[in-house]
Design a protein around this motif. Structure first.
Motif, mmCIF file in Angstrom:
data_model
loop_
_atom_site.group_PDB
_atom_site.id
_atom_site.type_symbol
_atom_site.label_atom_id
_atom_site.label_comp_id
_atom_site.label_asym_id
_atom_site.label_seq_id
_atom_site.Cartn_x
_atom_site.Cartn_y
_atom_site.Cartn_z
ATOM 1 N N SER A 158 0.827 -1.209 0.000
ATOM 2 C CA SER A 158 0.000 0.000 0.000
ATOM 3 C C SER A 158 0.862 1.261 0.000
ATOM 4 O O SER A 158 0.490 2.263 -0.615
ATOM 5 C CB SER A 158 -0.957 0.001 1.184
ATOM 6 O OG SER A 158 -0.256 0.054 2.396
ATOM 7 N N GLY A 159 2.019 1.220 0.639
ATOM 8 C CA GLY A 159 2.946 2.349 0.580
ATOM 9 C C GLY A 159 3.465 2.571 -0.824
ATOM 10 O O GLY A 159 3.546 3.702 -1.302
ATOM 11 N N PHE A 160 3.790 1.472 -1.503
ATOM 12 C CA PHE A 160 4.242 1.582 -2.894
ATOM 13 C C PHE A 160 3.137 2.135 -3.778
ATOM 14 O O PHE A 160 3.378 3.002 -4.621
ATOM 15 C CB PHE A 160 4.703 0.220 -3.417
ATOM 16 C CG PHE A 160 5.179 0.273 -4.840
ATOM 17 C CD1 PHE A 160 6.470 0.667 -5.129
ATOM 18 C CD2 PHE A 160 4.336 -0.050 -5.883
ATOM 19 C CE1 PHE A 160 6.913 0.741 -6.441
ATOM 20 C CE2 PHE A 160 4.769 0.017 -7.198
ATOM 21 C CZ PHE A 160 6.059 0.409 -7.474
ATOM 22 N N ALA A 161 1.914 1.654 -3.591
ATOM 23 C CA ALA A 161 0.792 2.120 -4.407
ATOM 24 C C ALA A 161 0.513 3.601 -4.183
ATOM 25 O O ALA A 161 0.261 4.355 -5.141
ATOM 26 C CB ALA A 161 -0.451 1.290 -4.104
ATOM 27 N N LEU A 162 0.562 4.025 -2.939
ATOM 28 C CA LEU A 162 0.334 5.433 -2.636
ATOM 29 C C LEU A 162 1.437 6.303 -3.239
ATOM 30 O O LEU A 162 1.174 7.347 -3.834
ATOM 31 C CB LEU A 162 0.259 5.643 -1.124
ATOM 32 C CG LEU A 162 -0.020 7.066 -0.659
ATOM 33 C CD1 LEU A 162 -1.412 7.482 -1.102
ATOM 34 C CD2 LEU A 162 0.104 7.160 0.828
ATOM 35 N N GLY A 163 2.687 5.857 -3.107
ATOM 36 C CA GLY A 163 3.798 6.606 -3.692
ATOM 37 C C GLY A 163 3.715 6.664 -5.203
ATOM 38 O O GLY A 163 4.014 7.695 -5.814
ATOM 39 N N ALA A 164 3.296 5.567 -5.823
ATOM 40 C CA ALA A 164 3.169 5.550 -7.276
ATOM 41 C C ALA A 164 2.063 6.486 -7.746
ATOM 42 O O ALA A 164 2.205 7.152 -8.778
ATOM 43 C CB ALA A 164 2.900 4.130 -7.750
ATOM 44 N N ALA A 165 0.980 6.558 -6.995
ATOM 45 C CA ALA A 165 -0.117 7.461 -7.370
ATOM 46 C C ALA A 165 0.316 8.922 -7.265
ATOM 47 O O ALA A 165 0.074 9.721 -8.177
ATOM 48 C CB ALA A 165 -1.329 7.203 -6.488
ATOM 49 N N VAL A 166 0.965 9.260 -6.168
ATOM 50 C CA VAL A 166 1.427 10.640 -5.987
ATOM 51 C C VAL A 166 2.513 10.976 -7.010
ATOM 52 O O VAL A 166 2.501 12.036 -7.629
ATOM 53 C CB VAL A 166 1.942 10.850 -4.545
ATOM 54 C CG1 VAL A 166 2.633 12.190 -4.394
ATOM 55 C CG2 VAL A 166 0.803 10.720 -3.569
ATOM 56 N N GLY A 167 3.451 10.055 -7.189
ATOM 57 C CA GLY A 167 4.523 10.282 -8.152
ATOM 58 C C GLY A 167 4.020 10.355 -9.584
ATOM 59 O O GLY A 167 4.534 11.134 -10.391
ATOM 60 N N GLY A 168 3.024 9.557 -9.907
ATOM 61 C CA GLY A 168 2.462 9.602 -11.258
ATOM 62 C C GLY A 168 1.804 10.931 -11.558
ATOM 63 O O GLY A 168 1.976 11.488 -12.646
ATOM 64 N N SER A 169 1.063 11.449 -10.610
ATOM 65 C CA SER A 169 0.412 12.738 -10.840
ATOM 66 C C SER A 169 1.441 13.869 -10.908
ATOM 67 O O SER A 169 1.349 14.747 -11.767
ATOM 68 C CB SER A 169 -0.631 13.015 -9.763
ATOM 69 O OG SER A 169 -0.039 13.055 -8.497
#
Length: 71
Positions: free
Chosen positions: A11-22
């Motif tokens: 979930s930490g990776f997913a959250l970071g990927a979402a923020v980083g993607g935007s």
């Protein structure tokens, strides 16, 4: 315990990927316009920037979650 830790890291990776993607999409668009990338290469440039930034943010947030999970 191990399964709970794995869920936190994922979930930490997913959250970071979402923020980083935007953030990467915004930054990539700005850079493509700034450097006057021609035509349809803008789409590739923005996409590459988005994926790279999402992977980097995801990696760091996943690693941070892993470190916190060990405590």
């Amino acid at each position: 315990m191990v399964n709970e830790c794995l869920v936190r890291v994922a979930s930490g990776f997913a959250l970071g990927a979402a923020v980083g993607g935007s953030a990467g999409a915004i930054y990539g668009t700005f850079e493509a316009i700034r450097y006057r990338v021609p035509g349809l290469l803008k789409i590739r440039y923005v996409g590459q920037t988005t994926v790279k930034t999402a992977a980097m943010f995801g990696l760091f947030l996943g690693a941070g979650s892993l470190i916190r999970c060990g405590k």
